[in-house]
Design an enzyme around this catalytic site. Sequence first.
Site, PDB file in Angstrom:
ATOM      1  N   LYS A 107       0.813  -1.209   0.000  1.00  0.00           N
ATOM      2  CA  LYS A 107       0.000   0.000   0.000  1.00  0.00           C
ATOM      3  C   LYS A 107       0.851   1.264   0.000  1.00  0.00           C
ATOM      4  CE  LYS A 107      -4.237  -2.004   1.822  1.00  0.00           C
ATOM      5  NZ  LYS A 107      -3.833  -3.375   2.206  1.00  0.00           N
TER       6      LYS A 107
HETATM    7  C1  LIG Z   1      -4.610  -4.416   1.849  1.00  0.00           C
HETATM    8  C2  LIG Z   1      -3.883  -5.684   1.829  1.00  0.00           C
HETATM    9  C3  LIG Z   1      -4.279  -6.738   0.999  1.00  0.00           C
HETATM   10  C4  LIG Z   1      -5.533  -6.664   0.156  1.00  0.00           C
HETATM   11  O1  LIG Z   1      -5.394  -5.764  -0.915  1.00  0.00           O
HETATM   12  P1  LIG Z   1      -6.692  -5.250  -1.692  1.00  0.00           P
HETATM   13  O2  LIG Z   1      -6.199  -4.314  -2.730  1.00  0.00           O
HETATM   14  O3  LIG Z   1      -7.580  -4.606  -0.689  1.00  0.00           O
HETATM   15  O4  LIG Z   1      -7.332  -6.474  -2.282  1.00  0.00           O
HETATM   16  C5  LIG Z   1      -3.497  -7.875   0.957  1.00  0.00           C
HETATM   17  N1  LIG Z   1      -2.398  -8.000   1.723  1.00  0.00           N
HETATM   18  C6  LIG Z   1      -1.994  -7.021   2.545  1.00  0.00           C
HETATM   19  C7  LIG Z   1      -0.778  -7.226   3.371  1.00  0.00           C
HETATM   20  C8  LIG Z   1      -2.709  -5.828   2.611  1.00  0.00           C
HETATM   21  O5  LIG Z   1      -2.300  -4.868   3.426  1.00  0.00           O
END
Ligand SMILES: *Cc1c(COP(=O)(O)O)cnc(C)c1O
Length: 436
Positions: A107
């Site tokens: 993210k």
């Molecule tokens: C947010 C997150 C996900 C999921 O990602 P999305 O784009 O919401 O499907 C998977 N793994 C981790 C470690 C995350 O922080």
Amino acid sequence: MKFYSTNNPGHKVSLKEAVIKGLAPDQGLYMPESIPVLPRSFFDKLPEKSFQEIGYEVISALFKADLSPKQIKDLVDHTLAFDAPLVKVEAGIYCLELFHGPTLAFKDFGARFCSKLMSMLMEGEKRKVRVLVATSGDTGSAVANGFYKIPGVEVIILYPKGKVSELQEKQFTTLGENIHCLEVEGVFDDCQKMVKEAFLDKELNERMMLTSANSINVARWIPQSLYYFYAYARLPEKHKKLVVSVPSGNFGNLGAGILAERMGLPIDMFIASTNLNKVVPEFLDGAPFSAKPSIQTLSNSMDVGNPSNFYRLLALYNNDENLFKEKVKGYFFDDEETQQAMAKVKAETGYILDPHGAVGFLGLKKFINQYPGEYQGIFLETAHPGKFKSVVDEVLGINLELPDRLKKFLSGSKKVEVLENDFDAFKNYLFEFNHV
Ligand SMILES: *Cc1c(COP(=O)(O)O)cnc(C)c1O
């Protein structure tokens, strides 16, 4: 580039409006009105290009009418300031490590792009913008760190009390300054619901400029497609069919991969890999799409019962459900299978998976095993295993060393307010906050 709402293709807005509003007034998700297909020459030269060069070309194709070449370069350089290694785990199976940013989760890419783009689009504005974020864990830390001390922006983070790991929590609650944290007496979906309601509330929106930095925001969502191009660029065997498995919760990451594919990237198949929050795999298997309450699992950043990017996925396939089901397979796994995969991969290859990456790995293997010799595969490792140290240590019987940038968060003290699970309480908080 104009953006339309998935609830009304006739409603079109500018990049600035899409980014500042986050969600369309009709609650639809913004989508680019056309998806540019990159030329053959771009793909031929991909292996020679750096991550930043790839990023520049992809973002230019989308935003060249909205931003100057210098702005695009600044944006891409700021976002892609760390690597995303492609690591071979076993024959034909690669892991795309997306955890080399400041908060050790994928993210970081979206949060850095979003904060930089928002500050570019807000230049010359007098009012402060308030970014509202609901998080099940990693969004909070990535957004908080991406926006920390960005002038003119206050960030308000809502997260479910007691449902986020200590380490995740410390990464956003210890910063202070322009980062404000609310512990909600509820689950993630309650937090998300309150944030969505705030954007639709007339009174709030008249009094303050609210925006979102959740994965629904195009400025979070779109930059995630960049690492799919970069991963493909470094695959040694380009002639073999490629399947990419994405451990998913809100489905922004998978959607960004599909966007890359729609822009011409030769990915033959996607796997939507989930934990027991499995509404998308069930849809792909023929069930009607229906939101469910979220279930708590070891891969807690994917504990999403009502994935907000679902309609974006459909829109990427022109709302053709059959095409969607042809190009994306869905599999789900429980905590026991996740732990077994972590142990097996460590024993057989030495590679340490976090619980989210393990779900991605499982989905990839399940698909590839059905077509022996036909596919090579990439799974996304979305967080550093150190972010889930207690689970990793217990499952693998090790004492994992935490990276220094994680350790430094642990020494900070938590600054939060408790919020009841009630929209009016949230609204009051925002009004009071507005007078400060
Ligand atoms: C947010 C997150 C996900 C999921 O990602 P999305 O784009 O919401 O499907 C998977 N793994 C981790 C470690 C995350 O922080």
